[in-house]
Design an enzyme around this catalytic site. Sequence first.
Site, PDB file in Angstrom:
ATOM      1  N   ARG A 178      66.238  23.714  72.153  1.00 47.74           N
ATOM      2  CA  ARG A 178      66.284  22.702  71.097  1.00 47.74           C
ATOM      3  C   ARG A 178      64.875  22.253  70.733  1.00 47.74           C
ATOM      4  O   ARG A 178      64.561  22.060  69.550  1.00 47.74           O
ATOM      5  CB  ARG A 178      67.137  21.511  71.530  1.00 47.74           C
ATOM      6  CG  ARG A 178      68.632  21.792  71.492  1.00 47.74           C
ATOM      7  CD  ARG A 178      69.439  20.695  72.181  1.00 47.74           C
ATOM      8  NE  ARG A 178      69.200  19.369  71.615  1.00 47.74           N
ATOM      9  CZ  ARG A 178      69.579  18.238  72.212  1.00 47.74           C
ATOM     10  NH1 ARG A 178      70.198  18.277  73.393  1.00 47.74           N
ATOM     11  NH2 ARG A 178      69.345  17.074  71.637  1.00 47.74           N
ATOM     12  N   CYS A 237      63.778  12.112  73.615  1.00 50.15           N
ATOM     13  CA  CYS A 237      64.820  13.126  73.849  1.00 50.15           C
ATOM     14  C   CYS A 237      65.669  13.200  72.591  1.00 50.15           C
ATOM     15  O   CYS A 237      65.158  13.070  71.480  1.00 50.15           O
ATOM     16  CB  CYS A 237      65.650  12.783  75.087  1.00 50.15           C
ATOM     17  SG  CYS A 237      66.538  11.213  74.979  1.00 50.15           S
TER      18      CYS A 237
END
Length: 279
Positions: A178, A237
């Site tokens: 990601r 995050c």
Amino acid sequence: MNAPLFVTTQWLADHLNDANLSIVDASWYLPTMNRDGKAEYEAGHIPGAVHFDIDMIADKTTLLPHMVPKPDEFARAVGAMGISDQDHIVVYDGAGLFAAARVWWTFTEMGAARVSLLEGGAPRWKAESRAWTNTKTNPTPKTFKTSLNDASIADLAAVKAALTTKSAQIVDARPADRFRGEAPEPRPGLKQGHMPGSFNVQFGDVVANGTLKNENDLRAAFKQAGVDLDQPIITSCGSGVSAAILALALQSIGKPIHALYDGSWAEWGARDDCEVVKG
């Protein structure tokens, strides 16, 4: 008296009936994990535990997910759950060590005197056949006096400034695919990739068996990613949950974070005015 970052399952079993102990089930999962933290709590939990829903105890004035709530709203919510700022608060979750870190961080930011995590979380507790119940917990309300440390909650402007001036390192806890922009985000509509100049320490690189890895392994994970542990760090995050795992890891080796980016990629990846790079 400061509480340890972690308590063992044996310690908690021995102290279940302590008057000033508050046990918090923080189970929460990403949409792609196909698990329901509240339903799991209702199906079974450690006796006396209350469920902390990070989506409910959150700032409702923003569309961003589970942002830090206003102090008075937090105080009302956790006070009704029977939690005082002077209690020894022990947090666990159903994954072992995931959302519990976010709840640990939130309580700490709000001024709780003593907050620990359960080593191994619910998986270890259940594997050891310790007490487990589906009986609803009916706590006696308490007063939680907040003292918010808002300086360690980074907003978008602070993160942009840190990237521009290099005043702090942005360390992203998302999985590497990601971060590189090779895998889709679990939330629709977000761009793929990462902030220019940010570093990637996957939260999975600092966790093993529901607790943190040893100090040498933690230091190695940050060093391998190019992070200077002697310089300020802002953790990030997907939405501020696993960023708290990195905060916990850094706290455990005596390198407390400068701040946690509360909006994280849920904010950055949704905005046209935020640069995104891949690779």
